[in-house]
Motif scaffolding. Structure first.
Motif, PDB file in Angstrom:
ATOM      1  N   UNK A 293       0.831  -1.205   0.000  1.00 58.33           N
ATOM      2  CA  UNK A 293       0.000   0.000   0.000  1.00 58.33           C
ATOM      3  C   UNK A 293       0.867   1.258   0.000  1.00 58.33           C
ATOM      4  N   UNK A 294       1.988   1.216   0.689  1.00 54.82           N
ATOM      5  CA  UNK A 294       2.867   2.391   0.758  1.00 54.82           C
ATOM      6  C   UNK A 294       3.545   2.656  -0.582  1.00 54.82           C
ATOM      7  N   UNK A 295       3.942   1.577  -1.254  1.00 53.39           N
ATOM      8  CA  UNK A 295       4.696   1.736  -2.498  1.00 53.39           C
ATOM      9  C   UNK A 295       3.808   1.879  -3.728  1.00 53.39           C
ATOM     10  N   UNK A 296       2.523   1.509  -3.642  1.00 55.42           N
ATOM     11  CA  UNK A 296       1.639   1.479  -4.815  1.00 55.42           C
ATOM     12  C   UNK A 296       1.217   2.880  -5.228  1.00 55.42           C
ATOM     13  N   UNK A 297       1.039   3.056  -6.548  1.00 60.94           N
ATOM     14  CA  UNK A 297       0.589   4.339  -7.095  1.00 60.94           C
ATOM     15  C   UNK A 297      -0.745   4.227  -7.831  1.00 60.94           C
ATOM     16  N   UNK A 298      -1.124   3.043  -8.301  1.00 58.13           N
ATOM     17  CA  UNK A 298      -2.372   2.889  -9.036  1.00 58.13           C
ATOM     18  C   UNK A 298      -3.561   2.975  -8.069  1.00 58.13           C
ATOM     19  N   UNK A 299      -4.592   3.778  -8.378  1.00 57.55           N
ATOM     20  CA  UNK A 299      -5.713   3.964  -7.424  1.00 57.55           C
ATOM     21  C   UNK A 299      -6.509   2.691  -7.165  1.00 57.55           C
ATOM     22  N   UNK A 300      -6.726   1.861  -8.184  1.00 59.50           N
ATOM     23  CA  UNK A 300      -7.498   0.633  -7.981  1.00 59.50           C
ATOM     24  C   UNK A 300      -6.727  -0.330  -7.095  1.00 59.50           C
ATOM     25  N   UNK A 301      -5.433  -0.443  -7.333  1.00 60.08           N
ATOM     26  CA  UNK A 301      -4.623  -1.328  -6.489  1.00 60.08           C
ATOM     27  C   UNK A 301      -4.583  -0.839  -5.042  1.00 60.08           C
ATOM     28  N   UNK A 302      -4.486   0.478  -4.867  1.00 60.18           N
ATOM     29  CA  UNK A 302      -4.478   1.033  -3.511  1.00 60.18           C
ATOM     30  C   UNK A 302      -5.811   0.775  -2.816  1.00 60.18           C
ATOM     31  N   UNK A 303      -6.918   0.893  -3.572  1.00 58.89           N
ATOM     32  CA  UNK A 303      -8.226   0.623  -2.975  1.00 58.89           C
ATOM     33  C   UNK A 303      -8.316  -0.833  -2.518  1.00 58.89           C
ATOM     34  N   UNK A 304      -7.907  -1.771  -3.378  1.00 59.68           N
ATOM     35  CA  UNK A 304      -7.958  -3.192  -3.009  1.00 59.68           C
ATOM     36  C   UNK A 304      -7.066  -3.491  -1.819  1.00 59.68           C
ATOM     37  N   UNK A 305      -5.883  -2.870  -1.799  1.00 60.46           N
ATOM     38  CA  UNK A 305      -4.963  -3.111  -0.686  1.00 60.46           C
ATOM     39  C   UNK A 305      -5.529  -2.562   0.617  1.00 60.46           C
ATOM     40  N   UNK A 306      -6.138  -1.388   0.576  1.00 59.44           N
ATOM     41  CA  UNK A 306      -6.702  -0.826   1.801  1.00 59.44           C
ATOM     42  C   UNK A 306      -7.869  -1.659   2.311  1.00 59.44           C
ATOM     43  N   UNK A 307      -8.702  -2.179   1.397  1.00 56.38           N
ATOM     44  CA  UNK A 307      -9.800  -3.046   1.829  1.00 56.38           C
ATOM     45  C   UNK A 307      -9.257  -4.283   2.532  1.00 56.38           C
TER      46      UNK A 307
END
Length: 971
Positions: free
Chosen positions: A183-197
């Motif tokens: 989550x810290x290293x990711x920049x894509x919004x969809x990937x960040x959303x999935x990681x936060x969930x």
């Protein structure tokens, strides 16, 4: 299925040939061995559909591994992963099948495939796997996909990590650290959303820290991540009440700053869950109103308006300042949206804003005056009903509203005009101080009324409420001008003769002396010979006639009978309050002339329809009353009796009806207050003094709605309906015990489908080869499943599932047979199945409609089923209760109109509506025979389709047979 057990949800596959031929396992094997990729795709679709129907097809596993798995066709590979999703992966002992080792190797190769879409599809498949032995081999490849260059792979890889950890936390013990680092290293919004969930589900503290780190830039984040934050806040606030105030402030800032409509909606709904402060709710409702105004989708408008309504129901009085803002939604073209906005606004109206609301509604009503479109007419009627409700509640606007509606009465349809007159009746009855002003306005505008029904109501109002000499004389002037020149017959003949004299091409009609009519009265030849001329009168000439004259010439003599009663009332009232006998006698003479003239007209050929017996009798009764009034020998008792019948009884009857309506409205308001009001002596809950596991926070209604939509209710009635005893009652035997194959089915109604779980039992000592069941239907049922043939071992069991699509509430019949191969080259053998009658009454629900709608549908529906009733039940109310239970209908007749429990007579209307939009009407008229003590009478059922009328009739007949069975206690 027991409640609380999570069942796997499979991917659904479209069946291209629901009515195609059935295939055997050998047919599938040959198609997979020798077919091309296109043929294999079609075969795989048939295999998937067959397996989803309940047949696992275990013999095809190795053929699919050999002939389908090596293919590089993208569509075939996608179908292959659908197959891996639903195929049984464990043997009877619960261990992984040996063949799955080959499958595991193929999945690993796809996880390392250079095509990112194949990798992503494979990772998405892993989120649906629940076998830890299979997933264990995939963990290294999934970890590697977390660092893949393409975001499509990473977004499914992070979900795969979460899914694997939930299946077995030993497979990825450091899943929380992996997701946090990702989550810290990711920049894509969809990937960040999935990681936060995933992080919010596994580690609440880490998710909270990430949220705090992004508070300053939350307004600039992607809408997907903002929605994920809102979902986390809603769930966390329920568990940790101490953070609610901070969460509310954060959501308020997000609500004001965001430009995304879905974020705005989610933040608004979450605020309604977390707080009930009036200022915050006003802000939330304002945003929702803006959303409903700007969005073009009518479904979104309805959903948002429903949320506004829920806010008002949970917090009564908090949205009163937004009444006019909600009415901005009336700019929408959809009638349902407008109706919803009006309903909500009417609940919010107070004495402070009622004037503004009426002005706005008046403006809307004026905008519909020049249009004759059907939707505009419906909208106009809706506005009139809304204005009526407002005026009934607030006396200060009643007079203005009545004047407004009466000004429009000439442009209104029959139903709308009748609603206006009905509203006028209620206002005069409830607010007598407005009587004089309303009567003056009514008399001035009554000549514009085009609806006979509305005009009859206005005549009743004038006859009932005209009290002073001036009011009676003004009413009389209107009646005289509305009836036109009298006698009507002679004046109409004179008009016809004048028209003929102007027409030089036609010979004039010659009057030849009097002619005796069948009833012994006299008429001229010209009156009998001008019917064709009268019927050829243009529509413009008909519309130019005064209202009463137009109605009578069109054959509407019911209006004439109402006029007769009104004339009698006016004469009786004027005689009581006036000393001027000459004027009284003049009124009586003129009334007699009008009534006699109408009777003569009804017996001539000048009218489109002759006068009916009932109307003629009413007119003659009025004439006899006026004639008795002329006689001086009339006793005081007779005068009191006439006054009671014509002046007091009708008014008291209408008063009682209005009081019943007021009581119903008061009962609704009291129920509403009892539901939402808090008791004065309610205990105060201090959260700090309660146990750690308890808190005083709102219930997450959103989660409850989701659970209700996915699992359904778990009430006692639902559990009782799913009990073993109730299921046994639904089992229908299809064959006899002596047949070679015994079959029975369990019927389940599921939304718009009827599911038959069929159990087949081989009662012979031989293996029945190629056994299959064929079903067909009668009625609006359609079989969409055709299970493949199979072999059943001696004394073996086989289960199949048949689904039939339901398209109407008509009773359907399913019939069929069982076919299997005969031994030693013999012909196929058949077992005929019993017919299964599908009771579709589960799709019929009680409904409510007003009297006008009921009457309109009753006249429009062409199918009627009339049944004679004879029952031995002890009471009429008991029979009505049984009837309502069997037909699923709602009694529309008010409770007070049904009579007492021991009454000898009962008459009522009933109404129901099916899930498919079909209406069913019924009229019940029964009485109790005083000699035999039996209930006798009839019921008339009407519907638009024949099937629904017959279905209800069959249910009533079956109910009658069940109740009339005689039981013998002893011989």
């Amino acid at each position: 299925m027991t409640v609380g057990v999570e069942q796997p949800a499979y991917t659904l596959v479209y069946d291209p040939n629901p009515n195609g031929v059935t295939y055997t396992v050998s047919d599938f094997q040959k198609a997979l061995e020798k077919g091309s990729d296109t043929e294999k795709i079609a075969t795989m679709k048939r295999i998937l559909v067959t397996m989803l129907d309940g047949n696992p097809l275990p013999d095809l596993l190795m053929h699919i591994i050999r002939f389908v798995m090596p293919s590089k066709n993208k569509q075939l590979k996608k179908l292959l992963y659908f197959y891996w999703e639903i195929v049984p992966k464990l043997d009877r002992e619960g261990k992984l099948k040996q063949e799955m080792i080959l499958v595991c190797n193929a999945i690993q190769h796809d996880l390392q495939h250079p095509n990112e879409y194949i990798r992503g599809n494979t990772l998405r498949f892993l989120t649906k796997l629940k076998e830890a032995e299979l997933l264990e081999q995939m963990v290294p490849s999934v970890r590697a996909c977390l660092e893949y260059r393409h975001a499509y792979v990473r977004k499914y890889a992070i979900l795969a990590v979460l899914s694997i950890y939930k299946v077995s936390d030993h497979l990825i013990p450091d899943a929380c650290e992996v997701i946090d680092s990702f989550l810290v290293a990711e920049t894509d919004p969809i990937c960040k959303r999935n990681a936060f969930l995933g992080l919010a589900e596994l580690d609440r503290e880490a998710a909270l820290n990430y949220l705090q780190d992004n508070l300053t830039s939350i307004e600039n984040l992607d809408a997907l991540l903002q929605n994920a934050f809102i979902s986390f806040i809603r769930k966390d606030a329920i568990k940790t009440p101490g953070l609610v105030s901070q969460y509310v402030e954060l959501l308020q800032d997000l609500l004001v700053s965001t430009r995304s409509t879905d974020v705005m909606y989610e933040a608004a709904i979450t605020l309604t869950v977390l707080t009930n402060k009036e200022a915050i709710l006003l802000t939330v409702a304002n945003k929702l109103i803006d959303l409903a105004t700007k969005e073009s989708d009518n479904n979104i408008k309805l959903v948002v308006l429903e949320k506004i309504n829920e806010i008002n129901e949970k917090n009564p009085g908090s949205l009163e300042d937004l009444t006019l803002d909600i009415l901005r939604v009336l700019n929408a073209q959809d009638l349902d949206v407008r109706a919803k906005a009006l309903d909500i606004s009417l609940e919010l109206i107070t004495s402070r804003n009622v004037d503004s609301v009426v002005k706005l509604l008046r403006k809307e009503l004026q905008s519909t005056a020049d249009s004759s479109n059907d939707k505009t007419l419906e909208y106009r009627q809706l506005l009139i009903k809304s204005i009526n409700k407002v005026a009934i509640r607030f006396i200060e606007v009643s007079s203005n509203v009545v004047s407004l509606l009466l000004d429009f009465i000439g442009n209104l349809s029959s139903e709308s005009a009748n609603d206006v007159i009905s509203f006028t009746k209620q206002v005069i009855e409830r607010y007598p101080e407005l009587r004089s002003e309303i009567l003056t306005t009514l008399i001035e505008t009554l000549h514009e009324v085009k609806s006979a029904k509305a005009y009859r109501g206005a005549l009743w109002v004038l006859g009932e409420h005209a009290q002073s000499e001036a009011e009676i004389q003004n009413t009389w002037k209107h009646i005289r001008s509305s009836i036109g020149e009298v006698p009507i017959v002679q004046s109409e003949l004179r008009r016809v003769q004048n028209d003929d004299e102007d027409d030089t091409e036609k010979a004039p009609i010659v009057s030849t002396g009097p002619v005796v009519l069948p009833d012994g009265t006299y008429a001229t030849e010209s009156a009998l010979s001008v019917s064709e001329k009268v019927k050829s009168t243009s529509n413009e000439e008909k519309e130019a006639r005064p209202p009463l004259r137009r109605f009578v010439l069109n054959g509407d003599f019911f209006t004439a009978s109402v006029l007769a009663n009104s004339i009698v009332k006016l004469v009786l009232k004027f005689e009581k309050i006036s000393k001027n006998t000459s004027v009284t006698n003049a009124l009586k003479a003129e009334g007699l002339l009008i009534l006699v003239s109408i009777i003569r007209l009804g017996q001539s050929n000048l009218v489109e329809k002759k006068i009916d017996e009932d109307s003629a009798e009413r007119l003659m009764t009025a004439i006899s009353v006026l004639m008795d009034e002329i006689s001086t020998e009339e006793s005081q008792a007779e005068k009191e009796l006439l006054s009671l019948a014509f002046l007091e009884a009708t008014n008291e009857s209408y008063k009682s009806r209005v009081n019943v309506t007021l009581k119903k409205n008061a009962a609704k308001r009291s129920n509403y207050l009892a539901k939402h009001a808090e008791a004065i002596d309610k205990s105060i809950v201090f959260r700090q003094f309660k146990n750690a596991g308890l808190h005083n926070t709102p219930v997450d209604s959103i989660e409850e709605d989701i659970k209700l939509a996915t699992t359904g209710t778990v009430s006692y009635s639902k559990l009782q309906a799913n009990s073993i005893t109730s299921k046994l009652k639904k089992i229908v035997p299809l064959t006899g015990f002596s047949d070679p194959v015994y079959a029975e089915c369990y019927i389940t109604n599921h939304q718009f489908d009827v599911v038959l779980d069929v159990l087949l039992v081989n009662q012979t000592k031989d293996t029945l080869k190629n056994l299959h069941v064929q079903f067909a239907t009668l009625g609006d049922l359609k079989i969409i499943d055709h299970p493949p043939s199979t072999n059943v071992i001696p004394h073996g069991f086989h289960k199949i599932t048949i689904t039939a699509k339901v398209s109407s509430a008509d009773t359907g019949v399913i019939f069929g047979n069982i076919i299997y191969d005969g031994g030693h080259g013999q012909d196929s053998r058949y077992v005929i199945l019993n017919d299964v009658h599908i009771d579709t009454m589960d799709y019929v629900k009680p409904a409510i409609c007003d009297d006008n709608s009921f009457r309109k549908m009753w006249n429009a529906f062409e199918w009627e089923n009339k049944l004679r009733i004879k029952s031995k039940l002890p009471s009429l109310r008991g029979y009505l209760e049984k009837l309502v239970e069997v037909t699923h209908m709602k009694v529309l007749t008010p409770e007070e109109a049904l009579g007492d429990n021991d009454s000898r007579f009962l008459s009522c209307n009933l109404y129901s509506r099916s899930t498919f939009g079909e209406d069913a009407l019924a009229n019940l008229c029964i009485e109790k025979d005083p000699i035999t003590q039996e209930i006798v009478g009839e019921i008339r059922i009407r519907s638009k389709t024949q099937g629904l009328a017959l279905t209800n009739g069959d249910n009533i007949t079956r109910m009658g047979r069940t109740m009339n069975i005689v039981s013998v206690d002893r011989v």
